[in-house]
Design a protein around this motif. Structure first.
Motif, mmCIF file in Angstrom:
data_model
loop_
_atom_site.group_PDB
_atom_site.id
_atom_site.type_symbol
_atom_site.label_atom_id
_atom_site.label_comp_id
_atom_site.label_asym_id
_atom_site.label_seq_id
_atom_site.Cartn_x
_atom_site.Cartn_y
_atom_site.Cartn_z
ATOM 1 N N PHE A 16 0.801 -1.217 0.000
ATOM 2 C CA PHE A 16 0.000 0.000 0.000
ATOM 3 C C PHE A 16 0.841 1.277 0.000
ATOM 4 N N ALA A 17 2.139 1.135 -0.137
ATOM 5 C CA ALA A 17 3.022 2.305 -0.194
ATOM 6 C C ALA A 17 3.883 2.219 -1.445
ATOM 7 N N PRO A 18 3.472 2.832 -2.518
ATOM 8 C CA PRO A 18 2.235 3.578 -2.719
ATOM 9 C C PRO A 18 1.064 2.628 -2.980
ATOM 10 N N PRO A 19 -0.165 3.175 -2.957
ATOM 11 C CA PRO A 19 -1.343 2.331 -3.199
ATOM 12 C C PRO A 19 -1.326 1.716 -4.597
ATOM 13 N N PRO A 20 -2.094 0.656 -4.769
ATOM 14 C CA PRO A 20 -2.117 -0.021 -6.078
ATOM 15 C C PRO A 20 -2.842 0.761 -7.173
ATOM 16 N N VAL A 21 -3.529 1.855 -6.830
ATOM 17 C CA VAL A 21 -4.194 2.710 -7.821
ATOM 18 C C VAL A 21 -3.746 4.152 -7.590
ATOM 19 N N ASP A 22 -3.977 4.996 -8.578
ATOM 20 C CA ASP A 22 -3.504 6.385 -8.496
ATOM 21 C C ASP A 22 -4.566 7.311 -7.895
ATOM 22 N N LYS A 23 -5.120 6.915 -6.773
ATOM 23 C CA LYS A 23 -6.056 7.728 -6.007
ATOM 24 C C LYS A 23 -6.012 7.235 -4.569
ATOM 25 N N PRO A 24 -6.573 7.995 -3.635
ATOM 26 C CA PRO A 24 -6.526 7.527 -2.239
ATOM 27 C C PRO A 24 -7.222 6.175 -2.096
ATOM 28 N N VAL A 25 -6.702 5.363 -1.196
ATOM 29 C CA VAL A 25 -7.321 4.068 -0.904
ATOM 30 C C VAL A 25 -7.540 3.939 0.597
ATOM 31 N N MET A 26 -8.515 3.124 0.929
ATOM 32 C CA MET A 26 -8.796 2.775 2.311
ATOM 33 C C MET A 26 -8.289 1.357 2.545
ATOM 34 N N VAL A 27 -7.570 1.158 3.647
ATOM 35 C CA VAL A 27 -7.140 -0.179 4.035
ATOM 36 C C VAL A 27 -7.774 -0.464 5.388
ATOM 37 N N VAL A 57 -18.276 -0.628 5.864
ATOM 38 C CA VAL A 57 -17.205 -0.922 4.900
ATOM 39 C C VAL A 57 -17.827 -1.201 3.532
ATOM 40 N N THR A 58 -18.909 -1.950 3.515
ATOM 41 C CA THR A 58 -19.600 -2.266 2.264
ATOM 42 C C THR A 58 -20.131 -1.003 1.606
ATOM 43 N N ALA A 59 -20.702 -0.097 2.399
ATOM 44 C CA ALA A 59 -21.216 1.166 1.846
ATOM 45 C C ALA A 59 -20.082 1.993 1.233
ATOM 46 N N LEU A 60 -18.929 2.024 1.876
ATOM 47 C CA LEU A 60 -17.781 2.751 1.323
ATOM 48 C C LEU A 60 -17.311 2.123 0.014
ATOM 49 N N ALA A 61 -17.299 0.798 -0.028
ATOM 50 C CA ALA A 61 -16.873 0.108 -1.250
ATOM 51 C C ALA A 61 -17.830 0.399 -2.402
ATOM 52 N N GLU A 62 -19.118 0.521 -2.095
ATOM 53 C CA GLU A 62 -20.103 0.822 -3.137
ATOM 54 C C GLU A 62 -19.973 2.255 -3.633
ATOM 55 N N SER A 63 -19.657 3.178 -2.728
ATOM 56 C CA SER A 63 -19.562 4.588 -3.139
ATOM 57 C C SER A 63 -18.174 4.959 -3.665
ATOM 58 N N HIS A 64 -17.180 4.116 -3.421
ATOM 59 C CA HIS A 64 -15.811 4.370 -3.894
ATOM 60 C C HIS A 64 -15.228 3.092 -4.506
ATOM 61 N N PRO A 65 -15.781 2.670 -5.638
ATOM 62 C CA PRO A 65 -15.310 1.413 -6.235
ATOM 63 C C PRO A 65 -13.816 1.453 -6.552
ATOM 64 N N GLY A 66 -13.154 0.340 -6.250
ATOM 65 C CA GLY A 66 -11.728 0.215 -6.537
ATOM 66 C C GLY A 66 -10.816 0.868 -5.519
ATOM 67 N N GLN A 67 -11.385 1.472 -4.453
ATOM 68 C CA GLN A 67 -10.570 2.175 -3.467
ATOM 69 C C GLN A 67 -10.584 1.529 -2.082
ATOM 70 N N VAL A 68 -11.319 0.445 -1.899
ATOM 71 C CA VAL A 68 -11.453 -0.166 -0.574
ATOM 72 C C VAL A 68 -10.748 -1.523 -0.562
#
Length: 173
Positions: A57-68, A85-96
């Motif tokens: 996660f340093a740096p994250p696997p995508v070029d935007k903020p991620v939640m771990v 956690v599920t709600a965050l994943a739905e509203s921020h796909p690819g970042q959780v």
């Protein structure tokens, strides 16, 4: 020695103990979230889905903020926060992302099979060393990492509606 002189140290000790207990029972709400400005650990974790592959996660696997989210199947608060956690994943796909902390693979898979898997990918921290490098104090904990690998938010304890909003704002950049 007079009786009141003998009781005075005991009374002071009881008073300090009472104040300490009150502080522990009613901590300030902001003590559960912290802005952080430190680099995420460069630890490489095997993936839950295929231990021959890894994630860092340093740096994250995508070029935007991620939640771990550090979680475990044996953790009751992890179960309670799962809808957030599920709600965050739905509203921020690819970042959780998830990190299974000190858990057996079959137990983690059972937990996710029962509650659903909201994570883009899940790393495995069987020894717990990676969690310690993040600054984990106890599961569940959530870290938001910027694209340049800095921890920008650290949430201690389970997510709730208010903390989920803070994480969402951090993920939006």
């Amino acid at each position: 020695m007079k009786r009141w002189q003998a009781i005075l140290p005991l009374a002071a000790l009881v008073g300090l103990g009472t104040l300490g207990a009150i502080q522990l029972m009613r901590p300030a709400e902001d003590s559960f979230t912290a802005k952080a400005d430190r680099i995420a650990p460069a630890t490489v974790f095997p993936l839950l889905s295929d231990e021959s592959q890894t994630i860092s996660f340093a740096p994250p696997p995508v070029d935007k903020p991620v939640m771990v989210n550090l979680f475990a199947s044996w953790c009751a608060p992890c179960r309670a926060e799962h809808p957030d956690v599920t709600a965050l994943a739905e509203s921020h796909p690819g970042q959780v992302y998830g990190l299974a902390y000190k858990d057996r693979t079959e137990d983690t898979l059972g937990f996710l099979g029962e509650l659903g898997n909201p994570f883009e990918k899940i790393g495995v921290d069987a020894s717990g060393q990676g969690g310690l490098e993040f600054g984990l104090t106890g599961v569940p904990e959530t870290f938001v990492i910027s694209p340049d690998g800095k921890i920008i938010l650290h949430v201690r304890g389970p997510l709730d509606a208010e903390r989920r909003k803070q994480v969402s704002e951090a993920l939006e950049g």
